[in-house]
Design a protein around this motif. Sequence first.
Motif, PDB file in Angstrom:
ATOM      1  N   GLY A   5     -16.041   3.694   1.937  1.00  0.00           N
ATOM      2  CA  GLY A   5     -14.712   4.093   2.182  1.00  0.00           C
ATOM      3  C   GLY A   5     -13.933   3.694   3.239  1.00  0.00           C
ATOM      4  N   ASP A   6     -12.501   4.006   3.214  1.00  0.00           N
ATOM      5  CA  ASP A   6     -11.705   3.223   4.329  1.00  0.00           C
ATOM      6  C   ASP A   6     -11.710   4.404   5.539  1.00  0.00           C
ATOM      7  OD1 ASP A   6     -10.372   5.479   3.639  1.00  0.00           O
ATOM      8  OD2 ASP A   6      -8.502   4.474   2.869  1.00  0.00           O
ATOM      9  N   GLU A   7     -10.825   4.203   6.509  1.00  0.00           N
ATOM     10  CA  GLU A   7     -10.862   5.191   7.434  1.00  0.00           C
ATOM     11  C   GLU A   7     -10.484   6.869   7.179  1.00  0.00           C
ATOM     12  OE1 GLU A   7      -6.528   4.227   6.646  1.00  0.00           O
ATOM     13  OE2 GLU A   7      -8.525   3.042   6.980  1.00  0.00           O
ATOM     14  N   ALA A   8     -10.171   6.920   5.939  1.00  0.00           N
ATOM     15  CA  ALA A   8     -10.018   8.485   5.691  1.00  0.00           C
ATOM     16  C   ALA A   8     -11.322   8.850   4.716  1.00  0.00           C
ATOM     17  CB  ALA A   8      -8.828   8.769   4.928  1.00  0.00           C
ATOM     18  N   GLY A   9     -12.297   7.883   4.456  1.00  0.00           N
ATOM     19  CA  GLY A   9     -13.380   8.139   3.663  1.00  0.00           C
ATOM     20  C   GLY A   9     -13.087   7.821   2.151  1.00  0.00           C
ATOM     21  N   LEU A  10     -12.028   7.255   1.893  1.00  0.00           N
ATOM     22  CA  LEU A  10     -11.404   7.055   0.446  1.00  0.00           C
ATOM     23  C   LEU A  10     -12.040   5.671   0.069  1.00  0.00           C
ATOM     24  CD1 LEU A  10      -9.620   8.011  -1.938  1.00  0.00           C
ATOM     25  CD2 LEU A  10      -7.884   6.436  -1.002  1.00  0.00           C
ATOM     26  N   ILE A  11     -12.903   5.957  -1.144  1.00  0.00           N
ATOM     27  CA  ILE A  11     -13.691   4.890  -1.721  1.00  0.00           C
ATOM     28  C   ILE A  11     -12.820   4.009  -2.619  1.00  0.00           C
ATOM     29  CG2 ILE A  11     -15.581   4.156  -3.236  1.00  0.00           C
ATOM     30  CD1 ILE A  11     -16.905   6.803  -2.444  1.00  0.00           C
ATOM     31  N   CYS A  12     -11.949   4.721  -3.393  1.00  0.00           N
ATOM     32  CA  CYS A  12     -11.138   4.324  -4.251  1.00  0.00           C
ATOM     33  C   CYS A  12      -9.794   5.285  -4.449  1.00  0.00           C
ATOM     34  CB  CYS A  12     -11.557   3.562  -5.674  1.00  0.00           C
ATOM     35  SG  CYS A  12     -12.314   4.689  -6.719  1.00  0.00           S
ATOM     36  N   GLY A  13      -8.661   4.603  -4.654  1.00  0.00           N
ATOM     37  CA  GLY A  13      -7.806   5.703  -5.167  1.00  0.00           C
ATOM     38  C   GLY A  13      -6.832   4.841  -6.265  1.00  0.00           C
ATOM     39  N   TYR A  14      -6.305   5.464  -7.052  1.00  0.00           N
ATOM     40  CA  TYR A  14      -5.344   4.878  -8.211  1.00  0.00           C
ATOM     41  C   TYR A  14      -4.288   5.849  -8.644  1.00  0.00           C
ATOM     42  CZ  TYR A  14      -9.028   1.428  -9.124  1.00  0.00           C
ATOM     43  OH  TYR A  14      -9.916   0.163  -8.881  1.00  0.00           O
ATOM     44  N   LEU A  15      -3.157   5.213  -8.770  1.00  0.00           N
ATOM     45  CA  LEU A  15      -2.027   5.834  -9.416  1.00  0.00           C
ATOM     46  C   LEU A  15      -1.738   5.630 -10.732  1.00  0.00           C
ATOM     47  CD1 LEU A  15       0.699   7.654  -9.021  1.00  0.00           C
ATOM     48  CD2 LEU A  15       1.768   5.602  -7.959  1.00  0.00           C
ATOM     49  N   PHE A  16      -1.876   6.572 -11.502  1.00  0.00           N
ATOM     50  CA  PHE A  16      -1.654   6.210 -12.878  1.00  0.00           C
ATOM     51  C   PHE A  16      -0.163   6.863 -13.667  1.00  0.00           C
ATOM     52  CE2 PHE A  16      -6.159   6.968 -12.303  1.00  0.00           C
ATOM     53  CZ  PHE A  16      -6.659   5.760 -13.104  1.00  0.00           C
ATOM     54  N   ASP A  17       0.492   5.748 -13.977  1.00  0.00           N
ATOM     55  CA  ASP A  17       1.972   6.274 -14.514  1.00  0.00           C
ATOM     56  C   ASP A  17       2.300   5.170 -15.729  1.00  0.00           C
ATOM     57  OD1 ASP A  17       4.536   6.475 -14.848  1.00  0.00           O
ATOM     58  OD2 ASP A  17       5.197   6.376 -12.644  1.00  0.00           O
ATOM     59  N   ALA A  18       2.181   5.781 -16.911  1.00  0.00           N
ATOM     60  CA  ALA A  18       2.222   5.197 -18.178  1.00  0.00           C
ATOM     61  C   ALA A  18       3.636   4.485 -18.183  1.00  0.00           C
ATOM     62  CB  ALA A  18       2.050   6.105 -19.240  1.00  0.00           C
ATOM     63  N   SER A  19       4.650   4.906 -17.425  1.00  0.00           N
ATOM     64  CA  SER A  19       6.118   4.406 -17.698  1.00  0.00           C
ATOM     65  C   SER A  19       6.033   3.337 -16.951  1.00  0.00           C
ATOM     66  CB  SER A  19       6.938   5.618 -17.307  1.00  0.00           C
ATOM     67  OG  SER A  19       6.945   6.004 -15.895  1.00  0.00           O
ATOM     68  N   ALA A  20       5.202   2.938 -15.846  1.00  0.00           N
ATOM     69  CA  ALA A  20       5.437   1.757 -14.643  1.00  0.00           C
ATOM     70  C   ALA A  20       5.006   0.657 -15.235  1.00  0.00           C
ATOM     71  CB  ALA A  20       4.569   2.441 -13.606  1.00  0.00           C
ATOM     72  N   PRO A  21       5.391  -0.496 -14.870  1.00  0.00           N
ATOM     73  CA  PRO A  21       4.939  -1.692 -15.435  1.00  0.00           C
ATOM     74  C   PRO A  21       3.338  -1.895 -15.190  1.00  0.00           C
ATOM     75  CG  PRO A  21       6.876  -1.993 -13.777  1.00  0.00           C
ATOM     76  CD  PRO A  21       6.199  -0.661 -13.693  1.00  0.00           C
ATOM     77  N   GLU A  22       2.937  -1.330 -14.007  1.00  0.00           N
ATOM     78  CA  GLU A  22       1.397  -1.316 -13.727  1.00  0.00           C
ATOM     79  C   GLU A  22       0.877   0.009 -13.993  1.00  0.00           C
ATOM     80  OE1 GLU A  22      -2.068  -3.075 -10.871  1.00  0.00           O
ATOM     81  OE2 GLU A  22       0.163  -2.970 -10.153  1.00  0.00           O
ATOM     82  N   PRO A  23       0.176   0.494 -15.253  1.00  0.00           N
ATOM     83  CA  PRO A  23      -0.173   1.691 -15.528  1.00  0.00           C
ATOM     84  C   PRO A  23      -1.191   2.447 -14.586  1.00  0.00           C
ATOM     85  CG  PRO A  23      -0.167   0.684 -17.504  1.00  0.00           C
ATOM     86  CD  PRO A  23      -0.007  -0.463 -16.384  1.00  0.00           C
TER      87      PRO A  23
END
Length: 348
Positions: free
Chosen positions: A14-32
Amino acid sequence: MSAFHELAARSYGGDEAGLICGYLFDASAPEPARAIDSAQAAAWLGAQPEDPAVDDGSGAYVWLHFNLSHAQAERWLLRHAKLSDTFYETLHDGLPSTRIERADDSLIAVINDVHFEFSFEPSDISTLWISVGPRLVVTARAKPLRSVDALRTAVKAGDAPRSSTELLEHLLRAQADVLVKIVRGVTSRIDHIEDELLAGRLDHKRARLGVLRRLLVRLQRLLAPEPAALFRLLQGPPSWMSEPDAQELRGSTEEFSVVLRDMQALQERIKLLQEEIAANVNEDNNRSLFVLTVVTVLALPINILAGLFGMNVGGIPLAEHKHGFWIVVAIVASFTAVAAWAAFRKKR
């Protein structure tokens, strides 16, 4: 450990906040599915409406996976995630049994999974805590787990679940796939042990079978409540959960039921093998005891006569007879033959 593995271990922790991975899912975005760090996640969560029931129409949501061994992980969640108090109570209640329940307008799940470095030991099982809402999915663990890593790999490869419920369904199916591989691995080990047993090479197979049986029993005990818990939940799903998503979750429960039945069948097979091995061991012990008994019976006449004739007293029979030795030998041989006949007659 090599420098590469040390770097990988640090980054996976994890990073400095203990986050191992994070993803933003948005079907309308160029990168879902777009990877985000803890700072980006905090900014995105801060821009969301206070009421989770308010739909902004985008359908976007965030998945955050935390390492609970990191001291800052829970603090970051308390500061930015606005999760239900039930989630934090579940983190600290110390109950590893699988369950899924509603808390306010979110889902709180406790799921047991196998370690990433799984070695078919009963201790290689840990807990994954999950909070699922319409715009935020949080998963947290203390040790690396296989199912979450499989989901993380799938998302990195381009898999973008369209809703938070579908992400949960993908996680459950990933866990079912991991369990199927475990069942296959256990089956392969049992087949090998059975082949060696049929070939007469017992070795230490009882101990190996015991380890596999304990593993299956623990997995079944920890996972068995999951299908029933999901079924109860889906009788009254949250308002933001669509009917197609609910149907997909029902499908994942059926996969678990099949895997659990396979585990039960493997336990019965291991039990039968253990009984057969125990029977073989008892047969070997009985054979050894029979040989020991025969030797004892055959030696009994000569031991008795040796004791009698070895007494240093007067009146020993045949002491002055010139063929006394051979007469005694004949007597001993006769009694030994009778004893051998009686012993082998009982054996037959």
